[in-house]
Design a protein around this motif. Structure first.
Motif, PDB file in Angstrom:
ATOM      1  N   ASN A   1       0.836  -1.205   0.000  1.00  0.00           N
ATOM      2  CA  ASN A   1       0.000   0.000   0.000  1.00  0.00           C
ATOM      3  C   ASN A   1       0.863   1.244   0.000  1.00  0.00           C
ATOM      4  N   GLY A   2       1.990   1.155   0.730  1.00  0.00           N
ATOM      5  CA  GLY A   2       2.930   2.268   0.758  1.00  0.00           C
ATOM      6  C   GLY A   2       3.430   2.606  -0.637  1.00  0.00           C
ATOM      7  N   ALA A   3       3.551   1.580  -1.492  1.00  0.00           N
ATOM      8  CA  ALA A   3       4.022   1.817  -2.857  1.00  0.00           C
ATOM      9  C   ALA A   3       3.079   2.763  -3.587  1.00  0.00           C
ATOM     10  N   PHE A   4       1.762   2.570  -3.370  1.00  0.00           N
ATOM     11  CA  PHE A   4       0.795   3.473  -4.012  1.00  0.00           C
ATOM     12  C   PHE A   4       0.902   4.873  -3.424  1.00  0.00           C
ATOM     13  N   TYR A   5       1.004   4.934  -2.097  1.00  0.00           N
ATOM     14  CA  TYR A   5       1.136   6.248  -1.462  1.00  0.00           C
ATOM     15  C   TYR A   5       2.367   6.964  -1.998  1.00  0.00           C
ATOM     16  N   ALA A   6       3.480   6.220  -2.117  1.00  0.00           N
ATOM     17  CA  ALA A   6       4.731   6.828  -2.549  1.00  0.00           C
ATOM     18  C   ALA A   6       4.598   7.363  -3.978  1.00  0.00           C
ATOM     19  N   LEU A   7       4.035   6.537  -4.868  1.00  0.00           N
ATOM     20  CA  LEU A   7       3.910   6.959  -6.270  1.00  0.00           C
ATOM     21  C   LEU A   7       3.031   8.193  -6.403  1.00  0.00           C
ATOM     22  N   LEU A   8       1.899   8.173  -5.678  1.00  0.00           N
ATOM     23  CA  LEU A   8       0.977   9.294  -5.789  1.00  0.00           C
ATOM     24  C   LEU A   8       1.547  10.554  -5.156  1.00  0.00           C
ATOM     25  N   SER A   9       2.154  10.393  -3.974  1.00  0.00           N
ATOM     26  CA  SER A   9       2.655  11.592  -3.303  1.00  0.00           C
ATOM     27  C   SER A   9       3.882  12.131  -4.034  1.00  0.00           C
ATOM     28  N   LEU A  10       4.600  11.245  -4.723  1.00  0.00           N
ATOM     29  CA  LEU A  10       5.730  11.695  -5.522  1.00  0.00           C
ATOM     30  C   LEU A  10       5.263  12.671  -6.609  1.00  0.00           C
ATOM     31  N   GLY A  11       4.224  12.281  -7.321  1.00  0.00           N
ATOM     32  CA  GLY A  11       3.685  13.150  -8.365  1.00  0.00           C
ATOM     33  C   GLY A  11       3.246  14.488  -7.784  1.00  0.00           C
ATOM     34  N   LEU A  12       2.573  14.417  -6.631  1.00  0.00           N
ATOM     35  CA  LEU A  12       2.114  15.647  -5.973  1.00  0.00           C
ATOM     36  C   LEU A  12       3.289  16.524  -5.582  1.00  0.00           C
ATOM     37  N   ALA A  13       4.330  15.873  -5.035  1.00  0.00           N
ATOM     38  CA  ALA A  13       5.490  16.629  -4.569  1.00  0.00           C
ATOM     39  C   ALA A  13       6.203  17.287  -5.740  1.00  0.00           C
ATOM     40  N   VAL A  14       6.316  16.574  -6.857  1.00  0.00           N
ATOM     41  CA  VAL A  14       6.963  17.148  -8.041  1.00  0.00           C
ATOM     42  C   VAL A  14       6.191  18.386  -8.494  1.00  0.00           C
ATOM     43  N   ILE A  15       4.866  18.236  -8.574  1.00  0.00           N
ATOM     44  CA  ILE A  15       4.050  19.350  -9.047  1.00  0.00           C
ATOM     45  C   ILE A  15       4.111  20.527  -8.073  1.00  0.00           C
TER      46      ILE A  15
ATOM     47  N   ASN B   1       4.405  25.010  -7.599  1.00  0.00           N
ATOM     48  CA  ASN B   1       3.723  25.659  -6.488  1.00  0.00           C
ATOM     49  C   ASN B   1       2.210  25.513  -6.568  1.00  0.00           C
ATOM     50  N   ILE B   2       1.748  24.399  -7.151  1.00  0.00           N
ATOM     51  CA  ILE B   2       0.305  24.156  -7.258  1.00  0.00           C
ATOM     52  C   ILE B   2      -0.040  22.947  -6.398  1.00  0.00           C
ATOM     53  N   VAL B   3      -1.024  23.115  -5.541  1.00  0.00           N
ATOM     54  CA  VAL B   3      -1.503  21.977  -4.760  1.00  0.00           C
ATOM     55  C   VAL B   3      -2.514  21.238  -5.626  1.00  0.00           C
ATOM     56  N   ASN B   4      -2.093  20.139  -6.215  1.00  0.00           N
ATOM     57  CA  ASN B   4      -2.902  19.501  -7.252  1.00  0.00           C
ATOM     58  C   ASN B   4      -3.961  18.568  -6.667  1.00  0.00           C
ATOM     59  N   PHE B   5      -5.120  19.127  -6.360  1.00  0.00           N
ATOM     60  CA  PHE B   5      -6.180  18.309  -5.761  1.00  0.00           C
ATOM     61  C   PHE B   5      -6.815  17.366  -6.779  1.00  0.00           C
ATOM     62  N   ALA B   6      -6.500  17.556  -8.054  1.00  0.00           N
ATOM     63  CA  ALA B   6      -7.065  16.669  -9.077  1.00  0.00           C
ATOM     64  C   ALA B   6      -6.287  15.360  -9.171  1.00  0.00           C
ATOM     65  N   HIS B   7      -5.268  15.205  -8.336  1.00  0.00           N
ATOM     66  CA  HIS B   7      -4.396  14.034  -8.457  1.00  0.00           C
ATOM     67  C   HIS B   7      -5.145  12.713  -8.328  1.00  0.00           C
TER      68      HIS B   7
ATOM     69  N   PHE C   1      -2.312  13.304   0.566  1.00  0.00           N
ATOM     70  CA  PHE C   1      -1.967  14.660   0.989  1.00  0.00           C
ATOM     71  C   PHE C   1      -1.307  14.664   2.359  1.00  0.00           C
ATOM     72  N   ALA C   2      -1.830  13.818   3.238  1.00  0.00           N
ATOM     73  CA  ALA C   2      -1.209  13.711   4.556  1.00  0.00           C
ATOM     74  C   ALA C   2       0.236  13.250   4.407  1.00  0.00           C
ATOM     75  N   VAL C   3       0.460  12.306   3.507  1.00  0.00           N
ATOM     76  CA  VAL C   3       1.821  11.802   3.284  1.00  0.00           C
ATOM     77  C   VAL C   3       2.737  12.937   2.835  1.00  0.00           C
ATOM     78  N   VAL C   4       2.246  13.749   1.894  1.00  0.00           N
ATOM     79  CA  VAL C   4       3.067  14.842   1.380  1.00  0.00           C
ATOM     80  C   VAL C   4       3.365  15.858   2.488  1.00  0.00           C
ATOM     81  N   VAL C   5       2.370  16.124   3.315  1.00  0.00           N
ATOM     82  CA  VAL C   5       2.575  17.089   4.398  1.00  0.00           C
ATOM     83  C   VAL C   5       3.585  16.543   5.408  1.00  0.00           C
ATOM     84  N   ILE C   6       3.456  15.251   5.729  1.00  0.00           N
ATOM     85  CA  ILE C   6       4.379  14.652   6.691  1.00  0.00           C
ATOM     86  C   ILE C   6       5.795  14.643   6.124  1.00  0.00           C
ATOM     87  N   GLY C   7       5.914  14.287   4.832  1.00  0.00           N
ATOM     88  CA  GLY C   7       7.235  14.209   4.211  1.00  0.00           C
ATOM     89  C   GLY C   7       7.872  15.573   4.029  1.00  0.00           C
ATOM     90  N   GLY C   8       7.079  16.610   3.998  1.00  0.00           N
ATOM     91  CA  GLY C   8       7.591  17.946   3.717  1.00  0.00           C
ATOM     92  C   GLY C   8       7.163  18.327   2.319  1.00  0.00           C
TER      93      GLY C   8
END
Lengths: 406, 295
Positions: B22-36, B41-47, B235-242
């Motif tokens: 499950n972490g693999a999915f979180y990582a892949l998704l939050s990676l895309g969010l973090a890159v964007i 500087n866009i918080v991509n809620f459409a992810h 989103f929580a993952v991205v916030v926790i990761g920075g």
């Protein structure tokens, strides 16, 4: 005085309703409210086709030909009891809705029952499962039409125990429905001499990965894994059980036709489940499915759609019988008439509604066909056993409903 | 039997592994969010909606064109990526100068529209999508029965995360990109087409979401709500990761998957909330996130 655009629009809207209200006073319009899930996991079980089913009932009853004005309104309860109760309140207080139909989701269903009682309106539930609607939390304004957790427990649970599944582990959706279903199945398993070895409560909604719970079920050593969940949750659980090669028997305690369709027969084959309606059951059910087909050509009705249809039809018959004005005036009196008149419709055949609000009819134990056995689209079930109407539901005096004693 | 904290060891190892998946999915998704977020500087809620779109495109390719899983794994991110290019050029581009809130509102609205359209068309119970033939079956690891497909998910996700990290941190393209986010006019003065670079970055982040969507299709029900279930956690993952930290989102994604997996054993009712608990604690102790730099 400064006239804002908003107040101008407001005045115009009020002015527009005045003639309508006057016309309404002459021939009162019956308003059926279909409160359902239009955006969440139960959308295919109830949802848009439930709204269409209520409309189908009006057409089949021939309301216009009998001089009755009937209207259907609908809303999304979003699976949240507070939102469902608010819509119900608004419908009864402001919009002149006379009866609420469907309401899949037990949490919302119980909340709406309270509102219907408070406002003295009519509420016929066909979508929710909890047997508490006609048990401890029954009231004189509520009817439970299609199925309940007791019916499912007795039919599916009983059959699995009889087939040797005497130890159980539950995967339970953590809200009113899952708790009620687990409780009712546990009673049957224990009565039959079986044992419940354990269970997990999974957050609802929002759980997508059930593999962790399946592994816990596997290591419990139970012979049957009881799935006390529904809709997308059940689909995910069964899909993932297949993926992880879980060898234990899966007890799909509440599986709908739309779930089987979504998973496909290669995953579902052999699954045993209970319904009180199947579109391909007899000539009358097929006739109904054929009539409603133009409203949703790519779907077939589930038992919830059938129940919304049948309950709306029964209500229209009674309202016609007692007079629309009287039916609108007193919800409890209308429900008493609904209970007094036997039901008869294409979906469930002949039936009656008991004093506690429980509508009774036979329940059917089906097995999902193998891919090779399915001859045409939506040909999914074969009948294993029938429980007669008198035995399918909890005995009248066993539910703790005060109305049953009267 | 060998026990850990009162639970049989095989069960615990199994849960750890599932958490990792499950972490693999979180990582892949939050990676895309973090890159964007990091670059645009866009918080991509459409992810989440784009993740769902990836799964639906894979399903559609098979259903209507007979194109199978392996091709879809490349084609679906490409198609969704093109969709990303269009949304960036037509809509998101106009918001870079404005407050974060506008980007958030726009992408949230986009998500609602995409999910609503899919729901209208396909209902909520979803579409069947089979595990590809080559990955069917399972391997007995001794302590658990690991479906081959889940093993592949972890592998594919880990490789994809590594590639993304390498591209951004170690290549000249990545260096240009990072420079452009620091000081766009200066980079433009060197002859780099910054707007195009930004468009492609958004498309890349979106393609990552679609890639995760295709990976998820055979496991989860392919339904319009599948992204909405993930997005809040991610989103929580991205916030926790920075916010914006590439490495942070990868490590946190896998780590939180494991924490969530263990919660499912000890107190399943809380498994949907535990990540937010961690988020609260991290925000109190390190407001910039575990790997984030204080602004």
């Amino acid at each position: 005085m400064r006239l804002s655009r908003r107040s101008l629009l407001g005045t115009a809207a009020v002015a527009a309703t005045v003639p309508a209200m006057r016309a309404g006073a002459q021939t009162p319009t019956l308003k059926l409210g279909v409160l359902t899930d239009l955006s969440g996991p139960y959308q295919d079980i109830g949802g848009p086709l439930a709204i269409a089913a209520a409309q189908q009932a009006i057409e089949d009853f021939g309301a216009a030909g009998k001089g009755m004005k009937v209207e259907v309104v609908s809303a999304d309860h979003q699976n949240k009891p507070d939102i469902g109760a608010n819509v119900a309140r608004q419908w009864f207080d402001r919009d002149g809705v006379d009866i609420i139909l469907e309401v899949a989701n037990s949490g919302v269903a119980l909340a709406v029952a309270g509102v219907a009682k408070e406002k003295n309106k009519v509420y016929i539930n066909s979508g929710a499962a909890t047997s508490d609607l006609t048990g401890a939390q029954c009231n004189a304004n509520t009817i439970h039409f299609v199925y309940d957790t007791y019916m499912l427990a007795r039919s599916t649970g009983g059959a699995l125990v009889k087939a040797g599944g005497d130890t159980w582990f539950f995967i339970t959706a953590d809200y009113a429905f899952g708790h009620a279903l687990t409780r009712d199945v546990t009673t049957f398993v224990e009565q039959a001499g079986g044992k419940v070895l354990g269970g997990v409560r999974t957050p609802f909604p929002g759980t997508t990965d059930f593999s962790s719970f399946l592994l816990q079920a596997q290591s419990s050593g139970a012979k049957v894994i009881g799935l006390a969940n529904a809709g997308a949750d059940t689909i995910n659980t069964i899909k993932q059980a297949k993926e992880f090669g879980i060898k234990q028997k899966l007890g799909g305690l509440l599986v709908f036709l739309s779930d089987v369709h979504a998973m496909g027969l290669d995953i579902c084959q052999g699954l045993v489940l209970t319904e009180s309606f199947y579109w391909d059951f007899n000539d009358r059910t097929r006739a109904f499915a054929e009539r409603i087909k133009p409203k949703a050509p790519s779907k077939r009705p589930t038992m919830v759609h059938a129940g919304t249809y049948a309950s709306a039809l029964h209500y229209l018959k009674v309202a016609h019988d007692m007079g629309v004005a009287q039916a609108k005036a007193d919800g409890a009196a209308t429900v008493a008439r609904l209970k007094a008149m036997p039901t008869d419709d294409d979906c469930f055949g002949k039936g009656v509604i008991r004093a506690d609000g429980r509508k009774i009819h036979p329940s059917y134990l089906f097995e999902v066909k193998k891919p090779g056995e399915s001859k045409y689209p939506w040909d999914y079930y074969k009948l294993l056993a029938t429980t007669p109407a008198e035995e399918a539901f909890r005995p009248l005096n066993a539910g703790g409903c005060p109305l049953a004693k009267a | 039997m060998f026990m850990i904290l009162g639970y049989p060891a095989p069960l615990m190892f199994g849960q750890l592994l599932l958490g990792l998946i499950n972490g693999a999915f979180y990582a892949l998704l939050s990676l895309g969010l973090a890159v964007i977020f990091g670059m645009l500087n866009i918080v991509n809620f459409a992810h989440g909606a784009l993740f769902m779109l990836g799964a639906f495109v894979a399903w559609g390719l098979l259903e209507y064109l007979g194109i199978g899983y392996w091709v879809a794994l490349f084609l679906a991110p490409l198609i969704v990526g093109v969709f990303g290019v269009l949304t960036e050029k037509l809509l998101i581009r106009h918001l870079y100068k404005l407050d974060h809130l506008y980007g958030l509102l726009l992408t949230f609205g986009l998500a609602l529209i995409i999910e609503g359209l899919a729901r209208n068309q396909y209902g909520s119970s979803g579409m069947p999508y089979r595990i590809p033939a080559a990955l069917q079956g399972a391997t007995d690891l001794g302590f658990m029965f690991l479906p081959n497909y889940r093993g592949w998910v972890v592998l594919a996700a880990a490789v994809m995360c590594l590639i993304t990290w390498l591209v951004i941190e170690k290549t000249s393209v990545g260096a240009t990109l990072r420079a452009a986010t620091e000081n766009a006019p200066l980079v433009q003065a060197f002859g780099v087409n910054v707007p195009r670079l930004i468009t492609l970055t958004y498309a890349g982040g979106v393609a990552l979401a679609a890639f995760a969507g295709v990976l998820a299709a055979p496991i989860y029900s392919v339904n319009p709500n599948m992204g909405a279930n993930f997005i809040i956690v991610v989103f929580a993952v991205v916030v926790i990761g920075g916010m914006g930290s590439i490495l942070g989102s990868i490590v946190t994604g896998f780590g939180l998957g494991i924490i969530e997996g263990l919660t499912k054993v000890f107190y399943p009712q809380a498994s949907a909330t535990v990540i937010f608990l961690v988020m609260v604690i991290v925000l109190l102790a390190r407001p910039a996130g575990l790997f984030g730099k204080a602004a």
